[in-house]
Write a protein that holds these residues in place. Structure first.
Motif, mmCIF file in Angstrom:
data_model
loop_
_atom_site.group_PDB
_atom_site.id
_atom_site.type_symbol
_atom_site.label_atom_id
_atom_site.label_comp_id
_atom_site.label_asym_id
_atom_site.label_seq_id
_atom_site.Cartn_x
_atom_site.Cartn_y
_atom_site.Cartn_z
ATOM 1 N N GLY A 30 1.021 -1.335 0.064
ATOM 2 C CA GLY A 30 0.114 0.208 0.344
ATOM 3 C C GLY A 30 0.990 0.937 -0.056
ATOM 4 N N SER A 31 2.128 1.175 1.102
ATOM 5 C CA SER A 31 3.134 2.418 0.339
ATOM 6 C C SER A 31 2.959 2.486 -0.828
ATOM 7 C CB SER A 31 3.704 2.233 1.918
ATOM 8 O OG SER A 31 3.207 2.198 2.880
ATOM 9 N N GLY A 32 4.155 1.943 -1.203
ATOM 10 C CA GLY A 32 4.017 1.719 -2.917
ATOM 11 C C GLY A 32 3.472 1.967 -3.621
ATOM 12 N N LEU A 33 2.626 1.831 -3.133
ATOM 13 C CA LEU A 33 1.195 2.399 -4.153
ATOM 14 C C LEU A 33 0.746 4.039 -4.158
ATOM 15 C CD1 LEU A 33 -1.194 1.327 -6.088
ATOM 16 C CD2 LEU A 33 -2.674 0.588 -4.994
ATOM 17 N N LEU A 34 0.664 4.017 -3.011
ATOM 18 C CA LEU A 34 -0.338 5.937 -2.648
ATOM 19 C C LEU A 34 1.106 6.328 -3.172
ATOM 20 C CD1 LEU A 34 -1.848 7.057 -1.179
ATOM 21 C CD2 LEU A 34 -0.764 7.148 0.944
ATOM 22 N N GLY A 35 2.687 6.235 -3.024
ATOM 23 C CA GLY A 35 4.063 6.872 -3.658
ATOM 24 C C GLY A 35 3.752 7.039 -4.606
ATOM 25 N N PHE A 36 3.141 5.961 -5.528
ATOM 26 C CA PHE A 36 3.104 6.039 -7.119
ATOM 27 C C PHE A 36 2.268 6.729 -6.943
ATOM 28 C CE2 PHE A 36 1.003 4.434 -11.285
ATOM 29 C CZ PHE A 36 2.299 4.556 -11.596
ATOM 30 N N LEU A 37 0.907 6.565 -6.652
ATOM 31 C CA LEU A 37 -0.515 7.601 -6.662
ATOM 32 C C LEU A 37 0.200 9.307 -6.264
ATOM 33 C CD1 LEU A 37 -3.338 4.921 -5.695
ATOM 34 C CD2 LEU A 37 -2.575 6.111 -8.186
ATOM 35 N N ALA A 38 0.298 8.944 -5.707
ATOM 36 C CA ALA A 38 0.531 10.810 -5.148
ATOM 37 C C ALA A 38 1.982 11.174 -6.574
ATOM 38 C CB ALA A 38 1.790 10.371 -4.052
ATOM 39 N N ALA A 39 2.751 10.377 -6.569
ATOM 40 C CA ALA A 39 3.968 11.692 -7.784
ATOM 41 C C ALA A 39 3.289 11.595 -8.909
ATOM 42 C CB ALA A 39 4.959 10.469 -7.779
ATOM 43 N N ALA A 40 1.542 9.995 -9.869
ATOM 44 C CA ALA A 40 1.869 10.145 -10.843
ATOM 45 C C ALA A 40 0.737 11.340 -11.033
ATOM 46 C CB ALA A 40 0.977 9.269 -11.026
ATOM 47 N N LEU A 41 -0.646 11.344 -10.227
ATOM 48 C CA LEU A 41 -1.601 11.851 -10.690
ATOM 49 C C LEU A 41 -1.087 13.408 -9.464
ATOM 50 C CD1 LEU A 41 -4.474 9.505 -9.433
ATOM 51 C CD2 LEU A 41 -3.588 9.605 -11.754
ATOM 52 N N PRO A 42 -2.473 13.874 -10.192
ATOM 53 C CA PRO A 42 -2.051 15.761 -9.800
ATOM 54 C C PRO A 42 -3.615 15.820 -8.596
ATOM 55 C CG PRO A 42 -3.544 15.162 -11.644
ATOM 56 C CD PRO A 42 -3.059 14.028 -11.946
#
Length: 121
Positions: A43-55
């Motif tokens: 979940g931490s990895g996915l959230l890190g990805f989403l935080a950087a990829a989405l506005p």
């Protein structure tokens, strides 16, 4: 509308957390809480990805970030399991769980951020 997106994400993340936790723990004959460790790192990895990829403010951030990742990961279970290990005399496992969970969560979030940066550059 945002509250509904968070609720839908949470309705998917919470059962997945339970299923993954049970599946992982069933494969390990140890007191170490591998199921919680795995879902928190993922979940931490996915959230890190989403935080950087989405506005910021994007609907998918509410659905997948706040809702899904928020329900998939579990700080309260991490805290409970760590204290339970310590109380049951497995202090080394408790210490290992605390240190490894923090390191894995931060490391996974960083990897998610780096992956998003690499894919969007």
């Amino acid at each position: 509308m945002t509250v509904l997106l968070v609720a839908v994400g949470a309705a998917l993340g919470a059962p997945l957390r339970y299923l993954v936790d049970r599946a992982v723990q069933a494969r390990h004959d140890t007191v170490f809480p591998w199921g919680t460790f795995i879902v928190n790192a993922a979940g931490s990895g996915l959230l890190g990805f989403l935080a950087a990829a989405l506005p910021s403010g994007h609907g998918l951030t509410a659905l997948a970030g706040t809702g899904f990742c928020g329900a998939l990961t579990t700080y309260s279970t991490f805290g409970y399991e760590t204290l339970r290990l310590a109380e049951e005399g497995a202090r080394m496992f408790a210490l290992l769980n605390a240190a490894a969970s923090i390191a894995a969560g931060l490391g996974a979030a960083y990897c998610g951020l780096a992956l998003a940066a690499a894919l969007t550059s």
